[in-house]
Design a protein around this motif. Sequence first.
Motif, PDB file in Angstrom:
ATOM      1  N   PHE A  46       0.763  -1.032   0.163  1.00 51.48           N
ATOM      2  CA  PHE A  46      -0.037   0.058   0.090  1.00 51.48           C
ATOM      3  C   PHE A  46       0.929   1.280  -0.031  1.00 51.48           C
ATOM      4  CE2 PHE A  46      -2.294   3.515   2.256  1.00 51.48           C
ATOM      5  CZ  PHE A  46      -3.471   3.251   1.626  1.00 51.48           C
ATOM      6  N   ASP A  47       1.935   1.246   0.801  1.00 54.84           N
ATOM      7  CA  ASP A  47       2.819   2.478   0.981  1.00 54.84           C
ATOM      8  C   ASP A  47       3.532   2.609  -0.308  1.00 54.84           C
ATOM      9  OD1 ASP A  47       1.753   2.772   3.337  1.00 54.84           O
ATOM     10  OD2 ASP A  47       3.521   2.030   4.504  1.00 54.84           O
ATOM     11  N   ALA A  48       3.863   1.768  -1.099  1.00 54.15           N
ATOM     12  CA  ALA A  48       4.865   1.736  -2.072  1.00 54.15           C
ATOM     13  C   ALA A  48       3.898   2.167  -3.418  1.00 54.15           C
ATOM     14  CB  ALA A  48       5.545   0.350  -2.625  1.00 54.15           C
ATOM     15  N   GLU A  49       2.548   1.978  -3.286  1.00 52.79           N
ATOM     16  CA  GLU A  49       1.698   2.319  -4.454  1.00 52.79           C
ATOM     17  C   GLU A  49       1.454   4.079  -4.520  1.00 52.79           C
ATOM     18  OE1 GLU A  49       0.626   2.303  -7.692  1.00 52.79           O
ATOM     19  OE2 GLU A  49       0.533   0.269  -7.168  1.00 52.79           O
ATOM     20  N   THR A  50       1.410   4.483  -5.587  1.00 54.04           N
ATOM     21  CA  THR A  50       1.208   5.967  -5.902  1.00 54.04           C
ATOM     22  C   THR A  50      -0.173   6.318  -6.365  1.00 54.04           C
ATOM     23  OG1 THR A  50       2.459   6.062  -7.841  1.00 54.04           O
ATOM     24  CG2 THR A  50       3.675   6.677  -5.908  1.00 54.04           C
ATOM     25  N   ASP A  51      -0.618   5.275  -7.040  1.00 54.94           N
ATOM     26  CA  ASP A  51      -2.253   5.446  -7.867  1.00 54.94           C
ATOM     27  C   ASP A  51      -3.276   5.183  -6.597  1.00 54.94           C
ATOM     28  OD1 ASP A  51      -3.618   5.895 -10.282  1.00 54.94           O
ATOM     29  OD2 ASP A  51      -4.266   3.761  -9.363  1.00 54.94           O
ATOM     30  N   ASN A  52      -4.123   6.307  -6.401  1.00 53.84           N
ATOM     31  CA  ASN A  52      -5.172   6.139  -5.676  1.00 53.84           C
ATOM     32  C   ASN A  52      -5.994   4.968  -5.693  1.00 53.84           C
ATOM     33  OD1 ASN A  52      -4.208   8.426  -4.031  1.00 53.84           O
ATOM     34  ND2 ASN A  52      -5.474   9.782  -5.140  1.00 53.84           N
ATOM     35  N   ALA A  53      -6.305   4.779  -7.078  1.00 58.13           N
ATOM     36  CA  ALA A  53      -7.362   3.575  -7.345  1.00 58.13           C
ATOM     37  C   ALA A  53      -6.576   2.423  -7.053  1.00 58.13           C
ATOM     38  CB  ALA A  53      -7.544   3.357  -8.950  1.00 58.13           C
TER      39      ALA A  53
END
Length: 209
Positions: A46-53
């Motif tokens: 979750f922390d590594a992801e930048t896309d909100n979707a």
Amino acid sequence: MKSLLLCLFCFVFSICYSQQTEEFKQVKNYYNQHRSMLNTEFKKKFDAETDNASKISIKNDFVFFMKKMDSIENTALVGALLKVKNTEDLNNLNLQKNMKPSADQSKIYPFTDKTADYPGGINALRTEVAQLFYSDAVNSDINPVKTNVAFVVEKNGTISNVKAEGDNFIFNRQAEIALYSVSGIFSPAIINGDPVRCRFKLPLTLNIE
């Protein structure tokens, strides 16, 4: 949404050997460790992801996996419940077989000098039972669902011989698992300065909305 309502009454009488809740503790510790590992892995993702979707998708997957974990853990707890009840039944039979008339432990005590008490009091017990109760397993055409759970507080403060009596078998079983799973140790009831076994009765009501 399902909500659990609790009322507590206390009755005193003697019972058989104590049954520790170690079986339930082992199951809960095992699945809590796995929840912790899943939480760590999902948080990293979750922390590594930048896309909100994508973050929302990861969060939904996490909720799904945790619900699955709850269901799997409950199956294991049902197995622990059967094992504990079988052990108690054998202990009760052995006690009856070996009991001497002069050492009769079946006497009912209508009064005690001091009643058994749960750490933090009755409200703490109610709160813990509600938190431990797995309501997702309960389905019923009757609403609310009710049961009366009787259990014994042993001389050493542990809980044994939990028995729920109500119309819904699954609700009864979940209530028994919740009582066996409480973490606290009672201070036992006292008569003439000595600890005695006593029985509590805990009515439970589940509102299904």
